[in-house]
Design an enzyme around this catalytic site. Structure first.
Site, PDB file in Angstrom:
ATOM      1  N   GLY A   1       5.940  -6.589 -12.422  1.00  0.00           N
ATOM      2  CA  GLY A   1       6.186  -5.766 -11.229  1.00  0.00           C
ATOM      3  C   GLY A   1       4.887  -5.236 -10.633  1.00  0.00           C
TER       4      GLY A   1
ATOM      5  CB  THR B   1       0.039  -2.140  -7.847  1.00  0.00           C
ATOM      6  OG1 THR B   1      -1.118  -2.625  -8.538  1.00  0.00           O
ATOM      7  CG2 THR B   1      -0.264  -0.811  -7.187  1.00  0.00           C
TER       8      THR B   1
ATOM      9  CE  LYS C   1       6.473   4.616  -0.096  1.00  0.00           C
ATOM     10  NZ  LYS C   1       5.189   3.927  -0.314  1.00  0.00           N
TER      11      LYS C   1
ATOM     12  N   GLY D   1      -9.036  11.522   1.690  1.00  0.00           N
ATOM     13  CA  GLY D   1      -8.548  10.331   2.377  1.00  0.00           C
ATOM     14  C   GLY D   1      -7.208  10.610   3.028  1.00  0.00           C
TER      15      GLY D   1
ATOM     16  CE1 TYR E   1       0.554   1.949   5.221  1.00  0.00           C
ATOM     17  CE2 TYR E   1      -1.779   1.473   5.417  1.00  0.00           C
ATOM     18  CZ  TYR E   1      -0.474   1.206   5.768  1.00  0.00           C
ATOM     19  OH  TYR E   1      -0.203   0.211   6.660  1.00  0.00           O
TER      20      TYR E   1
ATOM     21  CD  GLU F   1      -9.872  10.024   6.998  1.00  0.00           C
ATOM     22  OE1 GLU F   1      -9.096   9.724   6.082  1.00  0.00           O
ATOM     23  OE2 GLU F   1     -10.789   9.255   7.408  1.00  0.00           O
TER      24      GLU F   1
ATOM     25  CB  ALA G   1      -5.835   8.534  -1.586  1.00  0.00           C
TER      26      ALA G   1
ATOM     27  CB  ALA H   1       4.668  -4.968  -1.833  1.00  0.00           C
TER      28      ALA H   1
ATOM     29  CG  HIS I   1      26.530   5.748  21.037  1.00  0.00           C
ATOM     30  ND1 HIS I   1      25.343   6.327  21.448  1.00  0.00           N
ATOM     31  CD2 HIS I   1      27.488   6.711  21.111  1.00  0.00           C
ATOM     32  CE1 HIS I   1      25.579   7.599  21.752  1.00  0.00           C
ATOM     33  NE2 HIS I   1      26.867   7.849  21.555  1.00  0.00           N
TER      34      HIS I   1
HETATM   35  P1  FAD Z   1      -0.388  -6.114  -8.022  1.00  0.00           P
HETATM   36  O1  FAD Z   1       0.916  -5.536  -7.662  1.00  0.00           O
HETATM   37  O2  FAD Z   1      -1.546  -5.194  -8.150  1.00  0.00           O
HETATM   38  O3  FAD Z   1      -0.180  -6.915  -9.362  1.00  0.00           O
HETATM   39  C1  FAD Z   1      -1.245  -7.507 -10.048  1.00  0.00           C
HETATM   40  C2  FAD Z   1      -0.865  -7.643 -11.509  1.00  0.00           C
HETATM   41  O4  FAD Z   1      -1.831  -8.444 -12.142  1.00  0.00           O
HETATM   42  C3  FAD Z   1      -0.851  -6.315 -12.269  1.00  0.00           C
HETATM   43  O5  FAD Z   1       0.399  -6.150 -12.906  1.00  0.00           O
HETATM   44  C4  FAD Z   1      -1.985  -6.444 -13.281  1.00  0.00           C
HETATM   45  O6  FAD Z   1      -1.693  -5.814 -14.523  1.00  0.00           O
HETATM   46  C5  FAD Z   1      -2.051  -7.955 -13.463  1.00  0.00           C
HETATM   47  N1  FAD Z   1      -3.372  -8.435 -13.889  1.00  0.00           N
HETATM   48  C6  FAD Z   1      -4.570  -8.164 -13.321  1.00  0.00           C
HETATM   49  N2  FAD Z   1      -5.560  -8.830 -13.960  1.00  0.00           N
HETATM   50  C7  FAD Z   1      -4.949  -9.527 -14.960  1.00  0.00           C
HETATM   51  C8  FAD Z   1      -5.437 -10.398 -15.964  1.00  0.00           C
HETATM   52  N3  FAD Z   1      -6.725 -10.694 -16.068  1.00  0.00           N
HETATM   53  N4  FAD Z   1      -4.542 -10.914 -16.827  1.00  0.00           N
HETATM   54  C9  FAD Z   1      -3.228 -10.628 -16.758  1.00  0.00           C
HETATM   55  N5  FAD Z   1      -2.717  -9.811 -15.812  1.00  0.00           N
HETATM   56  C10 FAD Z   1      -3.571  -9.278 -14.924  1.00  0.00           C
HETATM   57  N6  FAD Z   1       2.732  -1.741  -0.271  1.00  0.00           N
HETATM   58  C11 FAD Z   1       3.772  -1.841   0.569  1.00  0.00           C
HETATM   59  O7  FAD Z   1       3.991  -2.904   1.145  1.00  0.00           O
HETATM   60  N7  FAD Z   1       4.605  -0.780   0.782  1.00  0.00           N
HETATM   61  C12 FAD Z   1       4.423   0.411   0.188  1.00  0.00           C
HETATM   62  O8  FAD Z   1       5.190   1.342   0.403  1.00  0.00           O
HETATM   63  C13 FAD Z   1       3.328   0.546  -0.701  1.00  0.00           C
HETATM   64  N8  FAD Z   1       3.108   1.708  -1.337  1.00  0.00           N
HETATM   65  C14 FAD Z   1       2.068   1.798  -2.216  1.00  0.00           C
HETATM   66  C15 FAD Z   1       1.847   3.018  -2.846  1.00  0.00           C
HETATM   67  C16 FAD Z   1       0.796   3.161  -3.719  1.00  0.00           C
HETATM   68  C17 FAD Z   1       0.581   4.482  -4.417  1.00  0.00           C
HETATM   69  C18 FAD Z   1      -0.046   2.051  -3.993  1.00  0.00           C
HETATM   70  C19 FAD Z   1      -1.177   2.184  -4.970  1.00  0.00           C
HETATM   71  C20 FAD Z   1       0.159   0.838  -3.366  1.00  0.00           C
HETATM   72  C21 FAD Z   1       1.208   0.703  -2.462  1.00  0.00           C
HETATM   73  N9  FAD Z   1       1.452  -0.489  -1.786  1.00  0.00           N
HETATM   74  C22 FAD Z   1       2.489  -0.581  -0.909  1.00  0.00           C
HETATM   75  C23 FAD Z   1       0.605  -1.675  -1.999  1.00  0.00           C
HETATM   76  C24 FAD Z   1       1.290  -2.654  -2.964  1.00  0.00           C
HETATM   77  O9  FAD Z   1       1.559  -2.010  -4.180  1.00  0.00           O
HETATM   78  C25 FAD Z   1       0.390  -3.860  -3.185  1.00  0.00           C
HETATM   79  O10 FAD Z   1       0.074  -4.436  -1.935  1.00  0.00           O
HETATM   80  C26 FAD Z   1       1.073  -4.913  -4.030  1.00  0.00           C
HETATM   81  O11 FAD Z   1       1.448  -4.404  -5.282  1.00  0.00           O
HETATM   82  C27 FAD Z   1       0.132  -6.104  -4.234  1.00  0.00           C
HETATM   83  O12 FAD Z   1       0.750  -7.072  -5.032  1.00  0.00           O
HETATM   84  P2  FAD Z   1      -0.091  -8.110  -5.887  1.00  0.00           P
HETATM   85  O13 FAD Z   1       0.914  -8.991  -6.549  1.00  0.00           O
HETATM   86  O14 FAD Z   1      -1.142  -8.704  -5.068  1.00  0.00           O
HETATM   87  O15 FAD Z   1      -0.859  -7.226  -6.987  1.00  0.00           O
HETATM   88  P1  NAD Z   2      -6.368   3.729   3.222  1.00  0.00           P
HETATM   89  O1  NAD Z   2      -7.338   2.707   3.612  1.00  0.00           O
HETATM   90  O2  NAD Z   2      -5.003   3.706   3.794  1.00  0.00           O
HETATM   91  O3  NAD Z   2      -6.980   5.179   3.556  1.00  0.00           O
HETATM   92  C1  NAD Z   2      -8.186   5.608   3.050  1.00  0.00           C
HETATM   93  C2  NAD Z   2      -8.664   6.770   3.916  1.00  0.00           C
HETATM   94  O4  NAD Z   2      -9.755   7.382   3.266  1.00  0.00           O
HETATM   95  C3  NAD Z   2      -9.152   6.322   5.288  1.00  0.00           C
HETATM   96  O5  NAD Z   2      -8.559   7.123   6.278  1.00  0.00           O
HETATM   97  C4  NAD Z   2     -10.658   6.514   5.201  1.00  0.00           C
HETATM   98  O6  NAD Z   2     -11.242   6.854   6.457  1.00  0.00           O
HETATM   99  C5  NAD Z   2     -10.765   7.667   4.218  1.00  0.00           C
HETATM  100  N1  NAD Z   2     -12.028   7.731   3.478  1.00  0.00           N
HETATM  101  C6  NAD Z   2     -12.742   6.705   2.936  1.00  0.00           C
HETATM  102  N2  NAD Z   2     -13.815   7.180   2.267  1.00  0.00           N
HETATM  103  C7  NAD Z   2     -13.781   8.528   2.379  1.00  0.00           C
HETATM  104  C8  NAD Z   2     -14.610   9.582   1.890  1.00  0.00           C
HETATM  105  N3  NAD Z   2     -15.685   9.337   1.141  1.00  0.00           N
HETATM  106  N4  NAD Z   2     -14.280  10.856   2.206  1.00  0.00           N
HETATM  107  C9  NAD Z   2     -13.185  11.115   2.959  1.00  0.00           C
HETATM  108  N5  NAD Z   2     -12.367  10.169   3.451  1.00  0.00           N
HETATM  109  C10 NAD Z   2     -12.657   8.891   3.162  1.00  0.00           C
HETATM  110  O7  NAD Z   2      -6.342   3.695   1.613  1.00  0.00           O
HETATM  111  P2  NAD Z   2      -5.313   4.309   0.562  1.00  0.00           P
HETATM  112  O8  NAD Z   2      -4.543   5.416   1.168  1.00  0.00           O
HETATM  113  O9  NAD Z   2      -6.120   4.568  -0.654  1.00  0.00           O
HETATM  114  O10 NAD Z   2      -4.347   3.097   0.296  1.00  0.00           O
HETATM  115  C11 NAD Z   2      -4.870   1.873  -0.217  1.00  0.00           C
HETATM  116  C12 NAD Z   2      -4.042   0.709   0.228  1.00  0.00           C
HETATM  117  O11 NAD Z   2      -2.786   0.731  -0.441  1.00  0.00           O
HETATM  118  C13 NAD Z   2      -3.679   0.737   1.710  1.00  0.00           C
HETATM  119  O12 NAD Z   2      -4.675   0.161   2.500  1.00  0.00           O
HETATM  120  C14 NAD Z   2      -2.429  -0.055   1.740  1.00  0.00           C
HETATM  121  O13 NAD Z   2      -2.784  -1.406   1.841  1.00  0.00           O
HETATM  122  C15 NAD Z   2      -1.788   0.207   0.392  1.00  0.00           C
HETATM  123  N6  NAD Z   2      -0.692   1.199   0.543  1.00  0.00           N
HETATM  124  C16 NAD Z   2       0.327   0.913   1.388  1.00  0.00           C
HETATM  125  C17 NAD Z   2       1.367   1.815   1.557  1.00  0.00           C
HETATM  126  C18 NAD Z   2       2.476   1.474   2.488  1.00  0.00           C
HETATM  127  O14 NAD Z   2       2.591   0.323   2.866  1.00  0.00           O
HETATM  128  N7  NAD Z   2       3.329   2.427   2.856  1.00  0.00           N
HETATM  129  C19 NAD Z   2       1.350   3.017   0.870  1.00  0.00           C
HETATM  130  C20 NAD Z   2       0.286   3.281   0.016  1.00  0.00           C
HETATM  131  C21 NAD Z   2      -0.726   2.357  -0.142  1.00  0.00           C
END
Ligand code: FAD
Ligand code: NAD
Length: 474
Positions: free
Chosen positions: A40, A42, A52, A192, A195, A215, A279, A329, A453
């Site tokens: 699953g 990240t 969420k 930051g 997101y 920020e 962040a 994702a 509606h």
């Molecule tokens: P990942 O989900 O990061 O999966 C990579 C996997 O690879 C991990 O399980 C890791 O353990 C494994 N791995 C790494 N290296 C190795 C290795 N050498 N050997 C074996 N396994 C390994 N995106 C959205 O679209 N909507 C959202 O609402 C959203 N919310 C988010 C909230 C937060 C707090 C964060 C941090 C991210 C959010 N994202 C969101 C971003 C989303 O989670 C990622 O874009 C997505 O998980 C990427 O998928 P991936 O498969 O590329 O990598």
């Molecule tokens: P982000 O890129 O969304 O935001 C980072 C923010 O930090 C920016 O506004 C940037 O200007 C600011 N920043 C950078 N360096 C700084 C500093 N030194 N001091 C103060 N501000 C600074 O990154 P994030 O919030 O860490 O999220 C990472 C990624 O995870 C996103 O780009 C997104 O791809 C993914 N994500 C997606 C969702 C979603 O789809 N709803 C939710 C969470 C995370």
């Protein structure tokens, strides 16, 4: 050393990797998936889903507190309180249900799942180090295992970026720790306003913490256009989140209980903090697993791919966050599915007309396709129109009249090239936005479609009508 071979070897069981593995197995390709932590990735464990869940719990708690203070709706609640440990258990329950669902799907489709850390030997060989216990769904290797493959799919995702002057540890946390709080900090400083900073900053504020956001840019959610983020900025102010825009952090103070901040004028101040959520972005996970030995072409910190997710080495593929922005994702999943189909012999390219991005702030923000500004930059002659939720009956009944839906379309043939929205629950409009763009809808198509509606979706139709010059409710 034990050895085995497979057709497709996937490194990483996040949404990109596990979808690729399931689809490949469905298509009859012998597939092995290696995951070092939890299936699953990240998304399910420390990202989309837990965030969420926490946001929902915070919304519900804030609602209860609101009713305790104001009973305009005739609802009376007395002294609501939250038991955070139970909230975290509930969130963990959802995560477990989903991750075990992924394990079951992989098993049902015949994917071999190996629990361990993969290390690349060459483009056709990977070594797996033991990690964790054997389970019903995954094989844990007791001695190093070498796996040969025809196709290697890299899906290792991304990691939080640390600030050099304030590394993670102690009170300085990343989103991972913020999603499993053992107690609520009285004062949280978020670095930051992207997101993660705003989604979690708002949730913590609603749970009762005092939240300050620092920020570097002079506005919140700088990746989105300003009209869209204004309602979010107004909501932050209403909630009492303190914004320090155009500021940079200098590190913790000597006592470790405040963040030193410098504004654009060079003046320094301290923000008291029990915890600091950093962040400031995420970076592709490219180090520590032998990737450099392949000497792949890179695009900055990300692995460079073409529109079929091929890397610069034959039969080595890369998807998801490892390949850079947008790190979402649904992008990782769509890429994973496509790669599996290409390996199975289908003709596919990753050229989506619509890639939605949703920010789950309060209010939510959705962006799909071109904005008026990006259309202009791309040399497209476009018209745009917006319909405010203040004129939508459903928005009034859910007490959420802030925000709007905006449509962008070509002036010459009215082809819709973009949608944006800000408002409560607008994340659910993203499907309609994407459908209309992928299907090549014109403004007339949306304007001529009967929308139920009373729904927020009527604002979608009204935005199209307004772009055509004959909105009915504004
Ligand atoms: P990942 O989900 O990061 O999966 C990579 C996997 O690879 C991990 O399980 C890791 O353990 C494994 N791995 C790494 N290296 C190795 C290795 N050498 N050997 C074996 N396994 C390994 N995106 C959205 O679209 N909507 C959202 O609402 C959203 N919310 C988010 C909230 C937060 C707090 C964060 C941090 C991210 C959010 N994202 C969101 C971003 C989303 O989670 C990622 O874009 C997505 O998980 C990427 O998928 P991936 O498969 O590329 O990598
Ligand atoms: P982000 O890129 O969304 O935001 C980072 C923010 O930090 C920016 O506004 C940037 O200007 C600011 N920043 C950078 N360096 C700084 C500093 N030194 N001091 C103060 N501000 C600074 O990154 P994030 O919030 O860490 O999220 C990472 C990624 O995870 C996103 O780009 C997104 O791809 C993914 N994500 C997606 C969702 C979603 O789809 N709803 C939710 C969470 C995370």
């Amino acid at each position: 050393m034990n050895t085995q071979s497979t057709t497709l070897l996937v490194i990483g069981g996040g949404p990109g990797g596990y979808i690729a593995a399931i689809r490949a197995a469905q298509l009859g390709i012998a597939t092995t998936l290696i995951e070092g932590e939890q299936l699953g990735g990240t998304c399910l464990n420390i990202g989309c889903i837990p965030s969420k869940a926490l946001i929902h719990a915070a919304d519900e708690f804030e609602k209860a507190c609101h009713y305790a203070a104001d009973s305009a709706l005739g609802i009376h609640v007395q002294s609501p309180r939250i038991e955070l440990a139970q909230t975290v258990r509930w969130k963990d329950g959802i995560v477990t249900k989903l991750t075990s669902g992924v394990a079951a799907l992989l098993k049902k489709n015949g994917v071999q799942v190996i629990k361990g850390w993969a290390r690349i030997i060459d483009g056709k060989t990977v070594e797996v180090q033991q990690n964790g216990a054997e389970s019903a769904d995954a094989v844990a290797v007791s001695a190093p295992l070498r796996i040969g493959c025809q196709h290697l799919l890299l899906a290792t995702g991304s990691q939080s970026v640390a600030l050099p002057n304030m590394p993670f540890g102690g009170p300085v946390i990343s989103s991972t720790e913020a999603l499993s709080p053992s107690s609520l900090p009285r004062r949280l400083v978020v670095v930051g306003a992207g997101y993660i900073g705003l989604e979690l900053g708002i949730a913590y504020r609603k749970l009762g913490a005092e939240v300050s956001v620092v920020e570097a840019i002079d506005r919140v959610l700088p990746a989105y256009d300003e009209d869209l983020t204004k309602p979010v900025a107004a909501a932050l102010q209403r909630l009492g989140v303190k914004l320090h825009l155009g500021c940079t952090v200098q590190g913790l103070n000597a006592n470790g209980d405040a963040v030193r901040v410098r504004n654009a004028q060079g003046e320094e101040s301290e923000l008291p903090a029990d915890q600091v959520l950093v962040a400031v972005g995420r970076r592709p996970r490219t180090q520590g697993w032998g990737l450099e030995s392949l000497m792949l072409d890179m695009a900055g910190h990300a692995v460079k791919i073409d529109d079929q997710c091929r890397t610069s080495m034959r039969d080595v593929w890369a998807i998801g966050d490892l390949t850079g922005e947008p790190m979402l994702a649904h992008r990782a999943m769509a890429q994973g599915e496509m790669v599996a189909e290409i390996i199975a012999g289908k003709r596919r390219h990753f050229l989506p007309a619509a890639m939605p991005a949703v920010c789950f702030t309060d209010p939510e923000v959705v962006v799909v396709g071109q904005t008026p500004q990006s259309a202009l930059k791309a040399g497209l002659d476009c018209i745009h129109a917006l319909f405010p939720f203040a004129a939508n009956g459903r928005a009034m009944t859910i007490e959420s009249t802030d925000g709007f839906v905006r449509v962008v379309a070509r002036r010459d043939n009215h082809l819709i090239v973009g949608w944006q929205a800000v408002g409560r629950n607008v994340s659910e409009l993203s499907a309609a936005f994407c459908h209309s763009i992928e299907m090549g809808a014109l403004l007339e198509d949306v304007a001529g479609t009967i929308h139920a509606h009373p729904t927020l979706g009527e604002a979608v139709q009204e935005a199209a009508l307004r772009a055509l010059g004959h909105a009915l409710h504004v």
